[in-house]
Design a protein around this motif. Structure first.
Motif, PDB file in Angstrom:
ATOM      1  N   GLY A 290      -9.394  40.730 -14.686  1.00 43.09           N
ATOM      2  CA  GLY A 290      -9.073  40.408 -16.057  1.00 43.09           C
ATOM      3  C   GLY A 290      -7.671  39.862 -16.249  1.00 43.09           C
ATOM      4  O   GLY A 290      -7.294  39.476 -17.362  1.00 43.09           O
ATOM      5  N   PHE A 291      -6.867  39.853 -15.177  1.00 43.39           N
ATOM      6  CA  PHE A 291      -5.539  39.253 -15.254  1.00 43.39           C
ATOM      7  C   PHE A 291      -5.664  37.771 -15.611  1.00 43.39           C
ATOM      8  O   PHE A 291      -6.698  37.153 -15.408  1.00 43.39           O
ATOM      9  N   GLY A 292      -4.592  37.220 -16.145  1.00 43.93           N
ATOM     10  CA  GLY A 292      -4.557  35.791 -16.406  1.00 43.93           C
ATOM     11  C   GLY A 292      -3.706  35.072 -15.388  1.00 43.93           C
ATOM     12  O   GLY A 292      -2.713  35.620 -14.899  1.00 43.93           O
ATOM     13  N   TRP A 293      -4.119  33.865 -15.040  1.00 41.19           N
ATOM     14  CA  TRP A 293      -3.323  32.992 -14.170  1.00 41.19           C
ATOM     15  C   TRP A 293      -2.829  31.810 -14.999  1.00 41.19           C
ATOM     16  O   TRP A 293      -3.613  31.169 -15.724  1.00 41.19           O
ATOM     17  N   LEU A 294      -1.552  31.522 -14.888  1.00 43.09           N
ATOM     18  CA  LEU A 294      -0.982  30.271 -15.369  1.00 43.09           C
ATOM     19  C   LEU A 294      -0.796  29.383 -14.148  1.00 43.09           C
ATOM     20  O   LEU A 294      -0.161  29.793 -13.175  1.00 43.09           O
ATOM     21  N   VAL A 295      -1.350  28.201 -14.172  1.00 42.87           N
ATOM     22  CA  VAL A 295      -1.285  27.287 -13.028  1.00 42.87           C
ATOM     23  C   VAL A 295      -0.811  25.922 -13.506  1.00 42.87           C
ATOM     24  O   VAL A 295      -1.366  25.365 -14.460  1.00 42.87           O
ATOM     25  N   HIS A 296       0.205  25.412 -12.854  1.00 47.30           N
ATOM     26  CA  HIS A 296       0.717  24.083 -13.204  1.00 47.30           C
ATOM     27  C   HIS A 296       0.920  23.302 -11.917  1.00 47.30           C
ATOM     28  O   HIS A 296       1.550  23.785 -10.975  1.00 47.30           O
ATOM     29  N   SER A 297       0.369  22.094 -11.867  1.00 40.57           N
ATOM     30  CA  SER A 297       0.496  21.252 -10.677  1.00 40.57           C
ATOM     31  C   SER A 297       1.326  20.022 -10.993  1.00 40.57           C
ATOM     32  O   SER A 297       1.247  19.474 -12.094  1.00 40.57           O
ATOM     33  N   ILE A 298       2.113  19.598 -10.011  1.00 36.35           N
ATOM     34  CA  ILE A 298       2.967  18.422 -10.148  1.00 36.35           C
ATOM     35  C   ILE A 298       2.662  17.491  -8.979  1.00 36.35           C
ATOM     36  O   ILE A 298       2.924  17.830  -7.819  1.00 36.35           O
ATOM     37  N   ASP A 299       2.033  16.350  -9.272  1.00 33.19           N
ATOM     38  CA  ASP A 299       1.672  15.361  -8.249  1.00 33.19           C
ATOM     39  C   ASP A 299       0.855  15.981  -7.127  1.00 33.19           C
ATOM     40  O   ASP A 299       0.993  15.605  -5.954  1.00 33.19           O
ATOM     41  N   THR A 300      -0.001  16.923  -7.469  1.00 27.43           N
ATOM     42  CA  THR A 300      -0.832  17.626  -6.490  1.00 27.43           C
ATOM     43  C   THR A 300      -2.192  17.903  -7.111  1.00 27.43           C
ATOM     44  O   THR A 300      -2.270  18.324  -8.268  1.00 27.43           O
ATOM     45  N   CYS A 301      -3.256  17.680  -6.354  1.00 29.46           N
ATOM     46  CA  CYS A 301      -4.609  17.933  -6.853  1.00 29.46           C
ATOM     47  C   CYS A 301      -4.942  19.413  -6.735  1.00 29.46           C
ATOM     48  O   CYS A 301      -4.610  20.060  -5.739  1.00 29.46           O
TER      49      CYS A 301
END
Length: 312
Positions: A290-301
């Motif tokens: 039930g935890f949340g993930w914040l995910v941010h990608s920079i010039d990466t698939c």
């Protein structure tokens, strides 16, 4: 001495004699996904398997990086001194590098960024002040920028209700993302969104594996759930996804091995059964899943299942 919860928590956790400055102490007090199974670290690595650098923010005892099988440069960022145990291949630093190229992991880091607590009175929101023994009283109104954050992200409508002002976490998430020139940054934490904020807030303590009243004297961890939607909105393009859905997208399903395997290959059956148990704990809806993930990608698939959860 009366002070805001944000100031008191900063001193209690990070002063020279604070909770997090004692090497090796925190893992004794709580168990995270990292300590459930090395499968957690391996799944995170699949977000960027070719990462030249992997940075663990709030690394604790270094267990996450130690679980990785990689030739990438490994850096643990932790305010506490390097504890005994981590392999020599893991570099240790008290501060984040200015520029990062690779994978950045912040597991249960945002919840330990100190925040102010407010309570709604008949005269509007007031800061909750605390003494070192945990006694509380009400103080003045929050600063205008904090009142604006409350109005947008945690509006209080009933006298006696409380909120934790998450603006420092938003700034921390945005600051972390800004350091990544190319790569993926992910923060995993327990939290809530605007449709389900806790009425009395979520500030609490942990000591010796048990939840306790938060007392800012350095004897316990002090933590509060993260307003994940607010953090996500601070960095355009951030993905907000549950740990259950994230890990399933990365191949951690919790599927049990076929029973026939117990007869044809008992050792393999036991290994896979144990793995299924670990995966099940990591993905449980009522627990770590039930935890949340914040995910941010920079010039990466990143996997398509993540891209579909981008916060507008």
């Amino acid at each position: 001495m009366w002070m805001s919860w944000r100031t008191a928590t900063e001193k209690a956790l990070y002063a020279d004699d604070g909770f997090y400055r004692h090497a090796g102490q925190p893992p004794r007090h709580f168990r995270t996904s990292v300590h459930v199974s090395p499968l957690f670290a391996a799944a995170l690595h699949r977000l960027m398997p070719d990462a030249p650098q992997i940075v663990d923010v709030g690394a604790g005892d270094g267990a996450l990086l130690a679980a990785l099988d990689t030739d990438a440069h490994l850096l643990a960022v932790e305010r506490a001194p390097r504890p005994p145990g981590p392999a020599e291949r893991i570099a240790w630093a008290a501060e984040l590098p200015e520029h990062i190229e690779g994978l950045v992991i912040a597991n249960e880091w945002l919840d330990n960024i100190p925040v102010d607590v407010v309570e709604l009175t008949a005269d509007g929101p007031k800061l909750v002040l605390v003494s070192p023994n945990g006694s509380e009283r009400l103080g003045d109104a929050p600063e205008p920028e904090d009142l604006a954050w409350l109005e947008r992200w945690w509006p209080l409508t009933e006298v006696g209700s409380r909120a934790e002002i998450g603006r420092p976490r938003d700034e921390a998430w945005a600051g972390l993302a800004r350091r990544v020139r190319r790569g993926v940054v992910v923060a995993a934490d327990y939290g809530h969104t605007i449709g389900a904020r806790p009425f009395h807030g979520s500030l609490t303590g942990y000591q010796n594996g048990r939840q306790v009243s938060p007392v800012p004297d350095g004897s316990c961890d002090i933590t509060a759930h993260v307003a994940l939607d607010s953090c996500a909105a601070s960095v355009p393009g951030t993905v907000l996804i549950t740990q259950r859905d994230a890990l399933r997208a990365l191949g951690v399903t919790g599927a049990r091995p076929p029973v026939e395997l117990a007869r044809t290959d008992p050792p393999r059956y036991l290994r896979e059964l144990r793995q299924a148990g670990e995966e099940g704990e990591l993905t449980s809806r009522d627990g770590l899943g039930g935890f949340g993930w914040l995910v941010h990608s920079i010039d990466t698939c990143i996997p398509g299942a993540f891209s579909a959860r981008i916060v507008p």
